[in-house]
Design a protein around this motif. Sequence first.
Motif, PDB file in Angstrom:
ATOM      1  N   MET A  11      86.986   4.987  15.934  1.00 28.82           N
ATOM      2  CA  MET A  11      88.249   5.593  16.346  1.00 28.82           C
ATOM      3  C   MET A  11      89.442   4.852  15.769  1.00 28.82           C
ATOM      4  O   MET A  11      90.512   5.427  15.562  1.00 28.82           O
ATOM      5  N   ILE A  12      89.266   3.558  15.501  1.00 29.92           N
ATOM      6  CA  ILE A  12      90.358   2.765  14.927  1.00 29.92           C
ATOM      7  C   ILE A  12      90.682   3.230  13.508  1.00 29.92           C
ATOM      8  O   ILE A  12      91.843   3.292  13.108  1.00 29.92           O
ATOM      9  N   LYS A  13      89.668   3.591  12.738  1.00 21.72           N
ATOM     10  CA  LYS A  13      89.861   3.863  11.305  1.00 21.72           C
ATOM     11  C   LYS A  13      90.018   5.339  10.961  1.00 21.72           C
ATOM     12  O   LYS A  13      90.423   5.663   9.848  1.00 21.72           O
ATOM     13  N   HIS A  14      89.718   6.243  11.895  1.00 24.34           N
ATOM     14  CA  HIS A  14      89.801   7.671  11.573  1.00 24.34           C
ATOM     15  C   HIS A  14      90.951   8.348  12.322  1.00 24.34           C
ATOM     16  O   HIS A  14      91.341   7.921  13.407  1.00 24.34           O
ATOM     17  N   ASP A  15      91.465   9.421  11.731  1.00 21.85           N
ATOM     18  CA  ASP A  15      92.556  10.192  12.329  1.00 21.85           C
ATOM     19  C   ASP A  15      91.997  11.452  12.973  1.00 21.85           C
ATOM     20  O   ASP A  15      91.303  12.245  12.305  1.00 21.85           O
ATOM     21  N   PHE A  16      92.325  11.667  14.222  1.00 16.71           N
ATOM     22  CA  PHE A  16      91.771  12.789  14.983  1.00 16.71           C
ATOM     23  C   PHE A  16      92.547  12.927  16.288  1.00 16.71           C
ATOM     24  O   PHE A  16      93.344  12.063  16.652  1.00 16.71           O
ATOM     25  N   TYR A  17      92.269  14.020  17.015  1.00 17.09           N
ATOM     26  CA  TYR A  17      92.858  14.225  18.348  1.00 17.09           C
ATOM     27  C   TYR A  17      91.784  14.751  19.297  1.00 17.09           C
ATOM     28  O   TYR A  17      91.039  15.685  18.946  1.00 17.09           O
ATOM     29  N   ILE A  18      91.699  14.159  20.456  1.00 17.87           N
ATOM     30  CA  ILE A  18      90.751  14.623  21.468  1.00 17.87           C
ATOM     31  C   ILE A  18      91.299  15.878  22.128  1.00 17.87           C
ATOM     32  O   ILE A  18      92.464  15.923  22.531  1.00 17.87           O
ATOM     33  N   VAL A  19      90.460  16.905  22.248  1.00 18.74           N
ATOM     34  CA  VAL A  19      90.898  18.165  22.858  1.00 18.74           C
ATOM     35  C   VAL A  19      90.183  18.453  24.171  1.00 18.74           C
ATOM     36  O   VAL A  19      90.625  19.295  24.954  1.00 18.74           O
ATOM     37  N   ARG A  20      89.089  17.763  24.410  1.00 19.59           N
ATOM     38  CA  ARG A  20      88.343  17.941  25.668  1.00 19.59           C
ATOM     39  C   ARG A  20      87.347  16.800  25.810  1.00 19.59           C
ATOM     40  O   ARG A  20      86.915  16.201  24.832  1.00 19.59           O
ATOM     41  N   SER A  21      86.979  16.480  27.044  1.00 22.83           N
ATOM     42  CA  SER A  21      85.904  15.520  27.277  1.00 22.83           C
ATOM     43  C   SER A  21      84.955  16.105  28.320  1.00 22.83           C
ATOM     44  O   SER A  21      85.313  17.034  29.058  1.00 22.83           O
ATOM     45  N   LEU A  22      83.756  15.558  28.366  1.00 18.68           N
ATOM     46  CA  LEU A  22      82.713  16.088  29.243  1.00 18.68           C
ATOM     47  C   LEU A  22      81.893  14.946  29.819  1.00 18.68           C
ATOM     48  O   LEU A  22      81.491  14.039  29.089  1.00 18.68           O
ATOM     49  N   ARG A  23      81.667  14.999  31.125  1.00 19.32           N
ATOM     50  CA  ARG A  23      80.727  14.074  31.768  1.00 19.32           C
ATOM     51  C   ARG A  23      79.406  14.803  31.962  1.00 19.32           C
ATOM     52  O   ARG A  23      79.317  15.768  32.711  1.00 19.32           O
ATOM     53  N   LEU A  24      78.387  14.322  31.265  1.00 23.63           N
ATOM     54  CA  LEU A  24      77.082  14.986  31.269  1.00 23.63           C
ATOM     55  C   LEU A  24      76.054  14.137  31.997  1.00 23.63           C
ATOM     56  O   LEU A  24      75.892  12.950  31.696  1.00 23.63           O
ATOM     57  N   LYS A  25      75.357  14.739  32.948  1.00 25.02           N
ATOM     58  CA  LYS A  25      74.276  14.049  33.655  1.00 25.02           C
ATOM     59  C   LYS A  25      73.130  13.809  32.677  1.00 25.02           C
ATOM     60  O   LYS A  25      72.663  14.727  32.006  1.00 25.02           O
ATOM     61  N   ILE A  26      72.692  12.554  32.589  1.00 24.93           N
ATOM     62  CA  ILE A  26      71.653  12.178  31.629  1.00 24.93           C
ATOM     63  C   ILE A  26      70.373  11.798  32.368  1.00 24.93           C
ATOM     64  O   ILE A  26      70.364  10.893  33.203  1.00 24.93           O
ATOM     65  N   ASP A  27      69.309  12.505  32.060  1.00 23.96           N
ATOM     66  CA  ASP A  27      67.978  12.179  32.584  1.00 23.96           C
ATOM     67  C   ASP A  27      67.056  11.884  31.412  1.00 23.96           C
ATOM     68  O   ASP A  27      66.798  12.762  30.583  1.00 23.96           O
ATOM     69  N   HIS A  28      66.578  10.644  31.340  1.00 23.71           N
ATOM     70  CA  HIS A  28      65.641  10.281  30.278  1.00 23.71           C
ATOM     71  C   HIS A  28      64.208  10.517  30.756  1.00 23.71           C
ATOM     72  O   HIS A  28      63.878  10.250  31.920  1.00 23.71           O
ATOM     73  N   ASN A  29      63.384  10.997  29.847  1.00 27.51           N
ATOM     74  CA  ASN A  29      61.980  11.260  30.143  1.00 27.51           C
ATOM     75  C   ASN A  29      61.106  10.548  29.120  1.00 27.51           C
ATOM     76  O   ASN A  29      61.509  10.387  27.956  1.00 27.51           O
ATOM     77  N   LEU A  30      59.946  10.120  29.558  1.00 28.13           N
ATOM     78  CA  LEU A  30      58.984   9.488  28.650  1.00 28.13           C
ATOM     79  C   LEU A  30      58.100  10.590  28.070  1.00 28.13           C
ATOM     80  O   LEU A  30      57.335  11.237  28.794  1.00 28.13           O
ATOM     81  N   LEU A  31      58.237  10.827  26.758  1.00 23.55           N
ATOM     82  CA  LEU A  31      57.518  11.912  26.090  1.00 23.55           C
ATOM     83  C   LEU A  31      56.500  11.362  25.100  1.00 23.55           C
ATOM     84  O   LEU A  31      56.744  10.342  24.445  1.00 23.55           O
ATOM     85  N   ALA A  32      55.375  12.055  24.973  1.00 19.26           N
ATOM     86  CA  ALA A  32      54.341  11.686  23.999  1.00 19.26           C
ATOM     87  C   ALA A  32      53.538  12.937  23.643  1.00 19.26           C
ATOM     88  O   ALA A  32      53.712  14.001  24.239  1.00 19.26           O
ATOM     89  N   LYS A  33      52.648  12.792  22.685  1.00 19.89           N
ATOM     90  CA  LYS A  33      51.801  13.918  22.301  1.00 19.89           C
ATOM     91  C   LYS A  33      50.838  14.262  23.439  1.00 19.89           C
ATOM     92  O   LYS A  33      50.500  13.415  24.269  1.00 19.89           O
ATOM     93  N   ASN A  34      50.427  15.501  23.459  1.00 21.39           N
ATOM     94  CA  ASN A  34      49.451  15.935  24.466  1.00 21.39           C
ATOM     95  C   ASN A  34      48.183  15.092  24.352  1.00 21.39           C
ATOM     96  O   ASN A  34      47.646  14.891  23.259  1.00 21.39           O
ATOM     97  N   GLY A  35      47.729  14.580  25.465  1.00 19.11           N
ATOM     98  CA  GLY A  35      46.537  13.742  25.500  1.00 19.11           C
ATOM     99  C   GLY A  35      46.845  12.265  25.580  1.00 19.11           C
ATOM    100  O   GLY A  35      45.981  11.464  25.970  1.00 19.11           O
ATOM    101  N   THR A  36      48.055  11.860  25.215  1.00 14.86           N
ATOM    102  CA  THR A  36      48.440  10.447  25.300  1.00 14.86           C
ATOM    103  C   THR A  36      48.753  10.077  26.741  1.00 14.86           C
ATOM    104  O   THR A  36      49.511  10.776  27.412  1.00 14.86           O
TER     105      THR A  36
END
Length: 382
Positions: A177-202
């Motif tokens: 953000m220090i080096k690039h020029d831009f303007y924020i137009v909206r922000s979002l708070r997103l609920k984050i749920d992490h899941n442990l994923l693997a191939k079927n059978g693992t």
Amino acid sequence: MIDIKDSRAKIDDIDEKMVALFRERMAVAKDIAEYKKSLGRATLDESRERALLTRVSEMAGEELSSYSRVLYSMIMEISKSYQHGIIYPDSELNEMVDEALSNTGKLFPPIASVACQGVEGAYSQIAATRIFKVPNIIYYENFENVFEAVENGSCQYGVLPIENSTAGSVKMTYDLMIKHDFYIVRSLRLKIDHNLLAKNGTKLSDIKEIFSHEQAINQSTEYIKKYLPGVKVTVVKNTAMAAKMVAESDRTDVACLSSRSCANLYNLNIIDKCIQDKENNYTRFICFTKKLEIYPGADRTSFMMVIDHKPGALYRVMSRFYALNINLLKIESRPIPERDFEFMFYFDVEASVYSPEFKILLSEFSHQSEEFKYLGTYNEMV
């Protein structure tokens, strides 16, 4: 024993006198401001400020010396704010904000080309589909590519994470953000749920290595320590990339921390759900564009500024918020590359774009700070 009612009556009487003297002092400050305006002088006179603080400290006596300095520091900040409004009734930045308010549509665009980092299933992609009804998402390899895509016009908007309620700020975003020029137009708070994923059978006991983004790993450390002790942890650029790597790998002893949607996208099995350390786990994303846009009802403003590396410099900035009754939502500092012991401070404040306090704040900081960068005024979605 004192009579409390009598003591309070005395304080009320003193307060009346102090308010009358304050009004008198501010009237004199106004005269001085008009005089300085006629001569084209700035409001700040540091040598006089130091002399005044020394004098009031001596007059207050040893016991009240420090309290008097705090009181008069605040009075002087209020006076400077009042004087600034007289000397600089408007600013180029306020004019730019007024122009953006006039030219921006009443409704946030439902359809747009949006730059995101990663691949399909990334949390940035999920955020983009919450912000826009029909986003045309284009994926880029890293965060800087997203900023560049917005700057060069390849995409209308960019969406990137900026902070997490568990793991803290996304420092890479702040540095870019220090080096690039831009303007924020909206922000979002997103609920984050992490899941442990693997191939079927693992199974959980089969896992020898897990892949994920650094933030997801930091947000799930307790689970990893408890259920995957000794397992190799490999950091990748994105949680969705991690899911894709597991899906395309020939190995059956690898897993990833990723979103539920990635399980469907990459045909992976959910070994364990919601494994983040804290249930109340949110990531805040910013949506930004090249040209300033301010939509109706915007009440959150972001800006960056360099503050002098000397005692009291940050206090002077903070006192402005207090004097104008503006709520400070966030402050973040990041070292400026190739400049020893200099920091860029990032602020989020709560103030309606239509309020006079908002205009005063922008005018003061844009005039008085050598390096001030306005990042936009916007709404936050929850």
